[in-house]
Scaffold this active site. Structure first.
Site, short mmCIF file in Angstrom:
data_model
loop_
_atom_site.label_atom_id
_atom_site.label_comp_id
_atom_site.label_asym_id
_atom_site.label_seq_id
_atom_site.Cartn_x
_atom_site.Cartn_y
_atom_site.Cartn_z
N ARG A 16 0.84 -1.20 0.00
CA ARG A 16 0.00 0.00 0.00
C ARG A 16 0.88 1.26 0.00
O ARG A 16 1.01 1.93 -1.01
CB ARG A 16 -0.93 -0.02 1.23
CG ARG A 16 -2.13 0.90 1.10
CD ARG A 16 -1.85 2.36 1.42
NE ARG A 16 -1.34 2.55 2.78
CZ ARG A 16 -0.84 3.69 3.22
NH1 ARG A 16 -0.75 4.74 2.43
NH2 ARG A 16 -0.39 3.79 4.46
N ASP A 17 1.52 1.51 1.11
CA ASP A 17 2.28 2.76 1.25
C ASP A 17 3.43 2.81 0.25
O ASP A 17 3.80 3.89 -0.25
CB ASP A 17 2.83 2.83 2.68
CG ASP A 17 3.20 4.23 3.09
OD1 ASP A 17 3.20 5.12 2.23
OD2 ASP A 17 3.52 4.43 4.27
N HIS A 208 4.91 4.12 12.87
CA HIS A 208 5.16 4.07 11.42
C HIS A 208 6.20 5.15 11.12
O HIS A 208 5.91 6.34 11.23
CB HIS A 208 3.82 4.34 10.72
CG HIS A 208 3.86 4.42 9.24
ND1 HIS A 208 3.23 3.51 8.43
CD2 HIS A 208 4.43 5.33 8.38
CE1 HIS A 208 3.40 3.85 7.16
NE2 HIS A 208 4.12 4.95 7.10
N HIS A 210 9.24 6.89 8.66
CA HIS A 210 9.92 7.05 7.37
C HIS A 210 11.38 7.39 7.63
O HIS A 210 11.72 8.00 8.65
CB HIS A 210 9.25 8.16 6.55
CG HIS A 210 7.99 7.71 5.89
ND1 HIS A 210 7.74 7.87 4.56
CD2 HIS A 210 6.89 7.08 6.40
CE1 HIS A 210 6.55 7.36 4.26
NE2 HIS A 210 6.01 6.89 5.36
N CYS A 241 5.83 10.43 0.60
CA CYS A 241 4.69 11.18 1.11
C CYS A 241 4.47 12.32 0.14
O CYS A 241 5.34 13.16 -0.03
CB CYS A 241 4.97 11.70 2.52
SG CYS A 241 3.60 12.66 3.19
N ASN A 250 9.38 4.47 3.68
CA ASN A 250 9.26 3.85 5.00
C ASN A 250 10.56 3.15 5.33
O ASN A 250 11.33 2.79 4.45
CB ASN A 250 8.15 2.80 4.96
CG ASN A 250 6.80 3.41 4.67
OD1 ASN A 250 6.13 3.88 5.56
ND2 ASN A 250 6.40 3.40 3.41
ZN ZN Z 1 4.44 5.61 5.25
#
Ligand code: ZN
Length: 307
Positions: A16-17, A208, A210, A241, A250
């Site tokens: 996803r991310d 979470h 980065h 982002c 990430n």
């Molecule tokens: Zn992220």
């Protein structure tokens, strides 16, 4: 170090991310194959995709199809990011059993994008909570930029508290603190994690990070020291982002696994299998990856010969 946990849970968010920030759209079949690889590597929590509008995030337009194809895997939590009530409906329709909402801790960011305070945004999630409950879907909430944002600098702790309380007011007690801007530093992470754990004992937490400024792994360690045990990571360090200039991905899953493996912290995940998956993702996307372990290999694999 005295307070490290004996085991942690990692959620793989690369599907996803990671993929949502890529120019290359992976075919649905390829996502399903990567997903099966993650199950084989031992993940018990996976963020499979998101139910954003397909025009806004075309990389995730097939999340419904991915969920339909994979079904439910016993003992594994499969979650998706949703923007609103429509996301809950899509989750119901494709068999997704866990959804996650998000709000920005930056007041300016939220006002600029949504013309609402973060607390107003969260209060509007009440309909999502209601619909999730009615349909047997678990729901969690994420707070992005709780450590710092490019709009306001360091995020005041009181602002984070008031967003947490807004989530609790609508009945959400599983909360992710998500440093999408990559501005967190370890001492701050330790302090905020200690603070929220003590102030909101009824909540469960995800962290979470980065790696925008190279501090993600140190931030994870600091959060562990404060008693946190649930972390997101992304294969090959994929991610970004869209709102933050030069945001890096990430923290890479294999970098976290290497630290845990070498420190006696159980994850239940096979790092060698994850490294293979990350290499595959890199070749599918056709670019290099922000992963120390993929570049340098594991220390334990380095047996230099003198001959
Ligand atoms: Zn992220």
């Amino acid at each position: 170090m005295n307070n490290l946990p004996s085991s942690i849970t990692l959620c793989e968010v690369g599907l996803r991310d990671g993929l949502q920030n890529e120019k290359t759209l992976l075919p649905t079949e390829e996502k399903i194959s990567l997903f099966r690889g993650l199950i084989d590597a031992g993940f018990k929590v996976i963020e499979v995709g998101s139910f954003m509008h397909p025009k806004a995030v075309p990389q995730m337009a097939d999340t419904d199809d991915v969920f339909k194809a994979i079904g439910q895997v016993p003992g594994v939590e499969l979650r998706a990011l949703i923007p609103n009530l429509r996301g809950v409906q899509r989750a119901v329709d494709c068999g997704c059993k866990k959804v996650k909402l998000n709000v920005s801790a930056s007041r300016q960011h939220n006002l600029k994008n949504l013309n609402m305070t973060p607390e107003e945004s969260v209060s509007r999630f009440a309909d999502c909570v209601q619909a999730s409950k009615e349909n047997g879907i678990e729901i969690s909430g994420s707070i992005s930029m709780p450590f710092g944002s490019p709009w306001e600098g360091r995020t005041p702790v009181e602002d984070v508290d008031s967003i947490i309380e807004a989530y609790m007011n609508v009945g959400i007690t599983e909360i992710s603190l998500s440093d999408t801007s990559g501005m967190a530093v370890p001492v701050q992470v330790y302090d905020l994690c200690s603070h929220v754990k003590e102030k909101y004992p009824e909540a469960t937490w995800w962290l979470h990070f980065h790696n925008t400024r190279g501090l993600a792994i140190a931030n994870i360690l600091a959060a562990m020291e404060a008693g946190m045990t649930q972390f997101d990571s992304s294969f090959g360090g994929l991610g970004g982002c869209p709102f933050v200039p030069n945001a890096a991905g990430n923290i890479s899953t294999e970098d976290v696994l290497n630290m845990c493996d070498e420190s006696g912290i159980e994850t239940g995940i096979d790092i060698v299998k994850v490294m293979e998956l990350s290499k595959r993702v890199g070749s599918l996307l056709n670019h290099s990856l922000d992963s120390y372990i993929l570049r340098a290999g594991r220390a334990q694999d380095l047996i230099l010969s003198n001959n």
